[in-house]
Design a protein around this motif. Structure first.
Motif, PDB file in Angstrom:
ATOM      1  N   ALA A 151       8.239 -38.663 -31.827  1.00  0.00           N
ATOM      2  CA  ALA A 151       9.641 -38.354 -32.025  1.00  0.00           C
ATOM      3  C   ALA A 151      10.132 -37.034 -31.399  1.00  0.00           C
ATOM      4  O   ALA A 151      11.240 -36.536 -31.087  1.00  0.00           O
ATOM      5  CB  ALA A 151       9.983 -37.955 -33.761  1.00  0.00           C
ATOM      6  N   LYS A 152       9.389 -36.201 -31.472  1.00  0.00           N
ATOM      7  CA  LYS A 152       9.492 -35.233 -31.329  1.00  0.00           C
ATOM      8  C   LYS A 152      10.686 -35.339 -29.539  1.00  0.00           C
ATOM      9  O   LYS A 152      11.330 -34.640 -29.042  1.00  0.00           O
ATOM     10  CB  LYS A 152       8.502 -33.727 -31.197  1.00  0.00           C
ATOM     11  CG  LYS A 152       8.725 -33.355 -32.270  1.00  0.00           C
ATOM     12  CD  LYS A 152       7.570 -32.043 -32.844  1.00  0.00           C
ATOM     13  CE  LYS A 152       7.583 -31.442 -34.152  1.00  0.00           C
ATOM     14  NZ  LYS A 152       6.383 -30.603 -33.404  1.00  0.00           N
ATOM     15  N   ALA A 153       9.203 -36.138 -28.411  1.00  0.00           N
ATOM     16  CA  ALA A 153       9.843 -36.376 -27.369  1.00  0.00           C
ATOM     17  C   ALA A 153      10.809 -36.926 -27.461  1.00  0.00           C
ATOM     18  O   ALA A 153      12.120 -36.835 -26.093  1.00  0.00           O
ATOM     19  CB  ALA A 153       8.245 -36.855 -26.576  1.00  0.00           C
ATOM     20  N   PHE A 154      11.493 -38.104 -27.749  1.00  0.00           N
ATOM     21  CA  PHE A 154      12.602 -38.482 -28.204  1.00  0.00           C
ATOM     22  C   PHE A 154      13.638 -37.791 -28.624  1.00  0.00           C
ATOM     23  O   PHE A 154      14.957 -38.626 -28.061  1.00  0.00           O
ATOM     24  CB  PHE A 154      12.789 -39.850 -29.025  1.00  0.00           C
ATOM     25  CG  PHE A 154      11.713 -41.344 -27.976  1.00  0.00           C
ATOM     26  CD1 PHE A 154      12.085 -41.678 -26.828  1.00  0.00           C
ATOM     27  CD2 PHE A 154      10.353 -41.715 -28.608  1.00  0.00           C
ATOM     28  CE1 PHE A 154      11.577 -42.536 -26.234  1.00  0.00           C
ATOM     29  CE2 PHE A 154       9.620 -42.895 -27.894  1.00  0.00           C
ATOM     30  CZ  PHE A 154      10.337 -43.117 -26.632  1.00  0.00           C
ATOM     31  N   ALA A 155      13.535 -36.583 -29.324  1.00  0.00           N
ATOM     32  CA  ALA A 155      14.456 -35.694 -29.836  1.00  0.00           C
ATOM     33  C   ALA A 155      15.044 -35.597 -28.289  1.00  0.00           C
ATOM     34  O   ALA A 155      16.380 -35.566 -27.905  1.00  0.00           O
ATOM     35  CB  ALA A 155      14.303 -34.570 -30.514  1.00  0.00           C
ATOM     36  N   VAL A 156      14.362 -35.092 -27.517  1.00  0.00           N
ATOM     37  CA  VAL A 156      14.596 -34.062 -25.689  1.00  0.00           C
ATOM     38  C   VAL A 156      15.031 -34.899 -25.489  1.00  0.00           C
ATOM     39  O   VAL A 156      16.821 -35.007 -24.880  1.00  0.00           O
ATOM     40  CB  VAL A 156      13.632 -33.613 -25.253  1.00  0.00           C
ATOM     41  CG1 VAL A 156      13.459 -33.348 -24.220  1.00  0.00           C
ATOM     42  CG2 VAL A 156      13.122 -32.846 -25.950  1.00  0.00           C
ATOM     43  N   TYR A 157      14.483 -36.623 -25.549  1.00  0.00           N
ATOM     44  CA  TYR A 157      14.943 -37.852 -24.062  1.00  0.00           C
ATOM     45  C   TYR A 157      16.644 -37.679 -24.932  1.00  0.00           C
ATOM     46  O   TYR A 157      17.632 -38.003 -24.157  1.00  0.00           O
ATOM     47  CB  TYR A 157      14.332 -38.402 -24.340  1.00  0.00           C
ATOM     48  CG  TYR A 157      15.111 -39.613 -23.302  1.00  0.00           C
ATOM     49  CD1 TYR A 157      14.878 -39.960 -22.136  1.00  0.00           C
ATOM     50  CD2 TYR A 157      15.487 -40.931 -24.493  1.00  0.00           C
ATOM     51  CE1 TYR A 157      15.761 -40.909 -21.649  1.00  0.00           C
ATOM     52  CE2 TYR A 157      15.976 -42.053 -23.466  1.00  0.00           C
ATOM     53  CZ  TYR A 157      16.395 -42.102 -22.689  1.00  0.00           C
ATOM     54  OH  TYR A 157      17.079 -43.079 -21.549  1.00  0.00           O
ATOM     55  N   ALA A 332      22.158 -33.033 -34.521  1.00  0.00           N
ATOM     56  CA  ALA A 332      22.002 -33.537 -34.766  1.00  0.00           C
ATOM     57  C   ALA A 332      20.303 -34.581 -34.329  1.00  0.00           C
ATOM     58  O   ALA A 332      20.100 -35.387 -34.943  1.00  0.00           O
ATOM     59  CB  ALA A 332      23.225 -34.693 -34.338  1.00  0.00           C
ATOM     60  N   ALA A 333      20.325 -33.965 -33.306  1.00  0.00           N
ATOM     61  CA  ALA A 333      19.319 -34.555 -31.875  1.00  0.00           C
ATOM     62  C   ALA A 333      18.067 -34.161 -33.008  1.00  0.00           C
ATOM     63  O   ALA A 333      16.808 -35.189 -33.104  1.00  0.00           O
ATOM     64  CB  ALA A 333      19.363 -34.450 -30.759  1.00  0.00           C
ATOM     65  N   GLY A 334      17.977 -32.372 -33.121  1.00  0.00           N
ATOM     66  CA  GLY A 334      16.642 -31.872 -33.912  1.00  0.00           C
ATOM     67  C   GLY A 334      17.104 -32.630 -35.460  1.00  0.00           C
ATOM     68  O   GLY A 334      15.808 -32.766 -36.176  1.00  0.00           O
ATOM     69  N   GLY A 335      17.782 -32.925 -36.213  1.00  0.00           N
ATOM     70  CA  GLY A 335      18.411 -33.308 -37.478  1.00  0.00           C
ATOM     71  C   GLY A 335      16.926 -34.768 -37.721  1.00  0.00           C
ATOM     72  O   GLY A 335      16.431 -34.663 -38.082  1.00  0.00           O
ATOM     73  N   ALA A 336      17.704 -35.500 -36.228  1.00  0.00           N
ATOM     74  CA  ALA A 336      17.357 -36.606 -36.868  1.00  0.00           C
ATOM     75  C   ALA A 336      16.133 -37.177 -36.417  1.00  0.00           C
ATOM     76  O   ALA A 336      14.958 -37.576 -36.784  1.00  0.00           O
ATOM     77  CB  ALA A 336      17.940 -37.965 -35.312  1.00  0.00           C
ATOM     78  N   SER A 337      15.080 -36.325 -34.891  1.00  0.00           N
ATOM     79  CA  SER A 337      13.712 -36.411 -34.976  1.00  0.00           C
ATOM     80  C   SER A 337      12.819 -36.065 -36.872  1.00  0.00           C
ATOM     81  O   SER A 337      11.431 -36.405 -36.268  1.00  0.00           O
ATOM     82  CB  SER A 337      13.304 -35.793 -33.671  1.00  0.00           C
ATOM     83  OG  SER A 337      13.520 -34.304 -34.274  1.00  0.00           O
ATOM     84  N   THR A 390      22.832 -40.953 -33.717  1.00  0.00           N
ATOM     85  CA  THR A 390      22.301 -42.863 -32.928  1.00  0.00           C
ATOM     86  C   THR A 390      21.738 -43.058 -31.712  1.00  0.00           C
ATOM     87  O   THR A 390      20.307 -43.711 -31.482  1.00  0.00           O
ATOM     88  CB  THR A 390      23.726 -43.332 -32.065  1.00  0.00           C
ATOM     89  OG1 THR A 390      24.486 -43.137 -33.041  1.00  0.00           O
ATOM     90  CG2 THR A 390      23.877 -45.103 -31.773  1.00  0.00           C
ATOM     91  N   PHE A 391      21.579 -41.924 -30.225  1.00  0.00           N
ATOM     92  CA  PHE A 391      21.228 -41.885 -29.508  1.00  0.00           C
ATOM     93  C   PHE A 391      19.302 -41.969 -29.910  1.00  0.00           C
ATOM     94  O   PHE A 391      18.409 -42.646 -29.055  1.00  0.00           O
ATOM     95  CB  PHE A 391      20.808 -41.200 -28.365  1.00  0.00           C
ATOM     96  CG  PHE A 391      22.403 -41.407 -27.355  1.00  0.00           C
ATOM     97  CD1 PHE A 391      22.525 -42.403 -27.032  1.00  0.00           C
ATOM     98  CD2 PHE A 391      23.770 -40.721 -27.775  1.00  0.00           C
ATOM     99  CE1 PHE A 391      23.103 -42.904 -25.616  1.00  0.00           C
ATOM    100  CE2 PHE A 391      24.387 -41.560 -27.011  1.00  0.00           C
ATOM    101  CZ  PHE A 391      24.193 -42.301 -26.362  1.00  0.00           C
ATOM    102  N   VAL A 392      18.861 -40.818 -30.550  1.00  0.00           N
ATOM    103  CA  VAL A 392      17.733 -40.672 -31.040  1.00  0.00           C
ATOM    104  C   VAL A 392      16.994 -41.648 -31.603  1.00  0.00           C
ATOM    105  O   VAL A 392      16.186 -41.849 -31.055  1.00  0.00           O
ATOM    106  CB  VAL A 392      17.104 -39.290 -31.273  1.00  0.00           C
ATOM    107  CG1 VAL A 392      15.800 -39.201 -32.052  1.00  0.00           C
ATOM    108  CG2 VAL A 392      17.464 -38.044 -30.788  1.00  0.00           C
ATOM    109  N   PRO A 393      16.656 -42.191 -32.948  1.00  0.00           N
ATOM    110  CA  PRO A 393      16.272 -43.913 -33.478  1.00  0.00           C
ATOM    111  C   PRO A 393      16.598 -44.727 -32.063  1.00  0.00           C
ATOM    112  O   PRO A 393      15.344 -45.374 -32.418  1.00  0.00           O
ATOM    113  CB  PRO A 393      16.710 -42.990 -34.813  1.00  0.00           C
ATOM    114  CG  PRO A 393      18.766 -43.022 -34.745  1.00  0.00           C
ATOM    115  CD  PRO A 393      17.833 -42.149 -33.495  1.00  0.00           C
TER     116      PRO A 393
END
Length: 497
Positions: A151-157, A332-337, A390-393
């Protein structure tokens, strides 16, 4: 079964189980992140520099759009083939070749002496990016198998995928104002050199086993279909939707894309195994990605024109004015992860689409002297928050459960949907914008004030259609994605098939 992959850096072929996390995976993630940022921002970094490049190389108004579309079309059209090459040839090897070729193509563009030379360089950038991007994401997929780390890796991506375009606008402004437009391309050379130097010793090799043939006919047909479709949309802006050339190119594009589906169904080694797309959750994620990309690319393009043409911002000011979107994406990416393991992908994607559409709708209320602090700033932050959620999940949903043999193809499809959506969306929104400006000027006295009002009206129409595309993305998630909270990986290993 659990996925297996070759992970020995010096021996691409020795199988090793992914159950034991790679010890250098976080350093490898940094290298992969740099490459992804370079590919994503290159889709927009030349936007602010385009007026200078056009004047310097004598590019006509009709042809200047190819500086953008030559890149996105080559990138999106060849990503599927690039994903297969990464799977079978070796992901690290493909990554290094893609990075090297991208740097050389950037050098060619930075040294261009004619418009045709610049267009060709941009197309080459897109082609090598089509090798680089799926190889990078496939490496990410097989490096991170534990749910929390993944999840953290995909948050970066996800943050890079969502915010890279805005970063490109900022960097383009800095380089254009203080150096020269050519540095918007030449800057890739030192970045690529550093990434290659670190990737060789740190990034592990991995490859799929089994059928290693390539679907070249499929690659040619799908690329030709996409080019024809986008060119048809471009002709609609010039000649109208009912023009023979417009209808002919659009019809040819549709026929070629239908032929691509037939080829894939009959091929023993398809470029895009339809089992990847026909999975309901992944299919919904890919459709959502296409629609989000269509609205997003257009938003950045017209927002840049609005800043520079209407509000008279300098290139650097226009770049800085685009940063709130990036800030929203990062938050939002940090929160989504953190939320995804608890809530699942679907609620976050729907909420993200609602926020992004709301931000776009706020932008439809601009006028000739809109305040940045009270209107444009909050609109962009809301848009960025929506994109981040949207992008992270979406990135995780599109790849979780993909067999290791298809990891490159699946990641290429995810990248391709964003680029293809961006190409189609930019062409469509530009057509709607051009038509709106022309319609506004009918019956009005031609003067500077009316011309500015017409431009603003065109931007409003473009933002409204962008919002509509994002709403459609949210509806696609609601209807197609059936992931529940308990479907999200929460164990120690994500099974790859």
């Amino acid at each position: 079964m659990s996925g297996t992959t070759s992970t020995a850096p010096g021996a691409p072929g020795a199988g090793a189980s992914t159950s034991a996390p790679h010890p250098r995976r976080w350093i490898a993630l940094a290298v992969i992140a740099v490459s992804q940022l370079m590919v994503v921002l290159d889709a927009t970094i030349v936007n602010i520099a385009l007026p200078q490049a056009q004047a310097d190389l004598g590019i006509t108004d009709a042809n200047r759009q190819w500086v953008i579309t030559a890149y996105t079309l080559a990138f999106g059209g060849l990503l599927l083939l690039g994903g297969r090459i990464a799977d079978y040839w070796g992901r690290k090897r493909t990554f290094l070749v893609g990075m090297t070729g991208f740097a050389l193509a950037s050098a060619l563009g930075g040294l261009a002496t004619t418009g045709g030379m610049l267009f060709a360089a941009r197309a080459l950038q897109g082609a090598f990016g089509a090798l680089l991007a799926p190889a990078a994401l496939a490496l990410l997929t097989v490096l991170f198998t534990e749910a929390t780390e993944r999840a953290k890796a995909f948050a970066v991506y996800g943050a890079i995928a969502g915010g890279g375009s805005a970063v490109g606008l900022l960097l383009g402004g800095v380089l254009t104002e203080y150096a020269d437009w050519r540095w918007c391309l030449l800057v890739n050379i030192p970045v690529a050199a550093i990434a290659i130097a670190f990737a060789i010793p740190l990034v592990p090799e991995s490859r799929a086993h089994g059928n290693t043939r390539y679907d070249v006919p499929g690659a040619i047909v799908v690329t030709a279909g996409l080019v024809s479709l986008v060119y048809g949309f471009t002709k609609a802006a010039e000649d109208g939707w009912d023009a023979t050339a417009t209808l002919g190119f659009i019809a040819a594009g549709v026929v070629l894309l239908a032929a691509f589906v037939v080829i894939e169904l009959r091929s023993s080694h398809p470029l895009l195994p339809l089992r990847i797309v026909l999975d309901r959750n992944r299919g919904g994620a890919f459709l959502t990605s296409t629609l989000i990309g269509a609205g997003l690319f257009g938003a950045f393009l017209f927002l840049t024109f609005y800043f520079q043409v209407v509000l008279q911002y300098k290139p650097l000011e226009a770049g800085l004015a685009s940063l709130p979107v990036t800030a929203g994406v990062l938050i939002a990416a940090g929160g989504a992860s953190q939320l995804m393991p608890r809530l699942g992908a679907k609620p976050l994607m729907v909420a993200g689409a609602v926020l992004a559409a709301l931000g776009m709708l706020v932008l439809t209320q601009i006028d000739a002297d809109t305040s940045f602090l009270t209107h444009l700033l909050p609109a962009q932050v809301i848009l960025g928050l929506g994109l981040g959620f949207t992008f992270v999940p979406l990135s995780s949903l599109a790849l979780v459960g993909v067999p290791e043999h298809d990891a490159g193809a699946a990641s290429a499809t995810l990248n391709a949907t964003q680029q293809i959506g961006g190409s189609l969306g930019t062409a469509l929104l530009n057509t709607f914008y051009t038509s709106a400006v022309a319609a506004y000027l009918v019956g009005r006295a031609p003067n500077p004030v009316t011309q500015v009002e017409a431009l603003v009206h065109g931007y409003r129409v473009a933002f409204a259609w962008g919002a509509a595309l994002i709403v459609l993305a949210g509806l696609a998630t609601l209807v197609l994605v059936k992931v529940r909270k308990e479907d999200v990986p929460t164990g120690t290993t994500v099974h790859m098939g």
